[in-house]
Write an enzyme that holds these catalytic residues in place. Structure first.
Site, short mmCIF file in Angstrom:
data_model
loop_
_atom_site.label_atom_id
_atom_site.label_comp_id
_atom_site.label_asym_id
_atom_site.label_seq_id
_atom_site.Cartn_x
_atom_site.Cartn_y
_atom_site.Cartn_z
N LYS A 1 7.66 -24.98 -18.54
CA LYS A 1 6.51 -25.90 -18.53
C LYS A 1 5.64 -25.56 -19.72
O LYS A 1 5.60 -24.43 -20.18
CB LYS A 1 5.73 -25.74 -17.23
CG LYS A 1 4.71 -26.82 -16.92
CD LYS A 1 5.34 -28.17 -16.60
CE LYS A 1 5.41 -28.50 -15.17
NZ LYS A 1 5.90 -29.73 -14.71
N GLY B 1 -4.01 -40.35 -5.96
CA GLY B 1 -3.65 -40.54 -7.35
C GLY B 1 -3.18 -41.96 -7.59
O GLY B 1 -2.82 -42.69 -6.65
N GLY C 1 -1.52 -42.39 -10.97
CA GLY C 1 -0.85 -42.19 -12.25
C GLY C 1 0.61 -42.57 -12.11
O GLY C 1 1.00 -43.28 -11.17
N ASN C 2 1.43 -42.07 -13.01
CA ASN C 2 2.83 -42.48 -13.05
C ASN C 2 3.56 -42.28 -11.71
O ASN C 2 4.25 -43.18 -11.23
CB ASN C 2 3.55 -41.73 -14.18
CG ASN C 2 5.04 -41.95 -14.16
OD1 ASN C 2 5.79 -41.14 -13.64
ND2 ASN C 2 5.48 -43.08 -14.68
N1 GLU Z 1 7.03 -33.24 -15.49
C1 GLU Z 1 7.99 -33.58 -14.52
C2 GLU Z 1 8.06 -32.56 -13.41
O1 GLU Z 1 7.12 -31.81 -13.16
C3 GLU Z 1 9.34 -33.86 -15.13
C4 GLU Z 1 9.92 -32.74 -15.93
C5 GLU Z 1 11.13 -33.16 -16.73
O2 GLU Z 1 11.51 -34.31 -16.69
O3 GLU Z 1 11.66 -32.28 -17.40
O4 GLU Z 1 9.00 -32.50 -12.68
#
Ligand code: GLU
Length: 428
Positions: A107, A219, A221-222
């Site tokens: 991350k 929320g 959002g997406n």
């Molecule tokens: N940000 C998204 C998650 O927390 C997707 C991560 C990704 O697609 O690599 O799962």
């Protein structure tokens, strides 16, 4: 609502420790997996449009890559902390393992508020993040993706900078790219839809029909948007959604007992997930305070905003009617509140299972990008549904067989898979 003392990394570690103990994980594997393998902390100087220069702090954390390249999003948030990214990178490892895709966990983030940055400034920030990491990430090392307040536009600037540095085209380096530029059809919807696939399976396992249920979603959002869309298309009633208003610096709940018109809300929300209040009133929504989303008499709660949203301060407000909590966000329930929910017998679909649809589709995107051959949307959605459904069933099976909380059952599967990989590689 967030409390300052909350540390998501401690939450992630205590969840891990609990299950490591249940399965009797050996000491070296336990030590290896309860912390990230590698961390990058760096500065990003950006020339601002007004001629000044501002220095931002950026991070990338690779928790584990025993099962494949590190994978996970990049968050832009003014309150970003290193411990939040550590926790999120750990959850990514468990997330990829629970849906059984050959990827590890990572991350990243930048402490910034993109709502106060121009497009050009955001572009320089994205390129700056890549310049600091270009040798430490890549299609077979660490594959970033969008997350809180980042999207396909940011991913493409990052890809472009990576390709300028390495000389060539490497579309498999990053996921969440726009369709037509290496993106996968269905990636935008994937996390929200994946959440609803698990909700559908959970209801089925309780002998319930989606059409007879109502939900409140934190929320817009997406994740929340597409969860609300699919859930209402399948016949569920979305009674409430909430969102942050950056002008008022407050969140609000948008409520309509008979069900919100989700398609209409799509027309009045900005790119950061903020719904226009006046237009929402015109649609017949009641505008209630921040925490109202949690208090509604609904069957399902879907916290799909940020971490640490259900805490000791508000867990008692959950209606007795709620039988299912599906965690669209990462870490939305803090440790103390989770203890109460666990004891209450409420059915929880834990975050790293419930919201794994995004990374699962990212994996499909990576496969398509590396092949340079793209699938039809139906094929993507069918594969996503199959992967999420079988992951849900496997977790449910372990939970039932061993009388475990769903979160613990998901950890049992993930930790065992990752532990097996580190052992097979001869690391421990
Ligand atoms: N940000 C998204 C998650 O927390 C997707 C991560 C990704 O697609 O690599 O799962």
């Amino acid at each position: 609502m967030t409390s300052n003392s909350y540390n998501p990394y401690e939450n992630a570690q205590s969840q891990f420790d609990r299950v490591a103990k249940i399965i009797g994980l050996d000491e070296p594997t336990r030590v290896l997996l309860r912390q990230p393998m590698k961390e990058y902390h760096f500065t990003i100087p950006v020339h601002m449009d007004d001629g000044s220069t501002k220095v931002f702090n950026g991070y990338r954390i690779q928790h584990n890559n025993a099962r494949g390249p590190a994978k996970g999003g990049i968050r832009f948030h003014p309150q970003e902390t290193i411990d939040t990214i550590r926790a999120l990178s750990m959850w990514m490892t468990w997330k990829c393992a629970v849906v059984d895709i050959p990827l590890g966990g990572g991350k990243g983030g930048i402490i910034c508020d993109p709502r106060n940055l121009t497009e050009n400034e955001q572009e320089r920030l994205c390129r700056g993040w890549i310049r600091q990491l270009a040798k430490d990430v890549g299609p077979f090392i660490d594959v970033p993706a969008p997350d809180v307040m980042t999207n396909g536009k940011h991913m493409l600037w990052m890809l472009d900078e990576f390709e300028l540095i390495h000389g060539g085209r490497f579309p498999g380096f990053i996921t969440g790219k726009p369709v037509g530029m290496g993106g996968s059809l269905g990636r935008t919807e994937a996390t929200g839809y994946g959440l609803i696939y698990t909700v559908r399976e959970a209801l089925k396992s309780q002998g319930m029909r989606i059409e007879d249920t109502s939900a409140s979603i934190q929320g817009f959002g997406n994740v929340a948007q597409y969860a609300a869309k699919l859930y209402s298309e399948l016949g569920g009633t979305v009674a409430a959604v909430s969102c942050w208003d950056n002008t008022d610096k407050k969140a609000y709940t948008f409520y309509k007992k008979s069900g919100l018109d989700i398609a209409a809300l799509f027309g009045i929300v900005d790119s950061f997930g903020t719904i226009d209040q006046n237009k929402a009133r015109d649609l017949g929504c009641e505008i209630l305070p921040e925490d109202a989303w949690i208090e509604q008499d609904v069957d399902i709660l879907m916290p799909a905003a940020l971490e640490n949203q259900i805490t000791l301060a508000n867990v008692g407000k959950i209606s007795k009617q709620v039988l299912l909590i599906a965690e669209g966000a990462n870490g939305p329930i803090n440790t103390e509140a989770d203890e109460i929910i666990r004891k209450s017998g409420m059915f929880v679909i834990p975050d790293f299972l419930a919201n794994a649809g995004g990374v699962t589709c990212s994996y499909f995107e990576q496969v398509q990008s590396n092949m340079n051959y793209y699938w039809e949307k139906d094929e993507v959605m069918q594969k996503l549904d199959a992967q999420m459904t079988s992951a849900f069933k496997a977790v449910r099976e372990i939970a039932k067989k061993n009388n475990l909380y769903m979160r613990d059952a998901a950890y049992v599967i993930s930790i065992n898979r990752v532990a097996q990989a580190v052992k097979m590689r001869g690391w421990v």
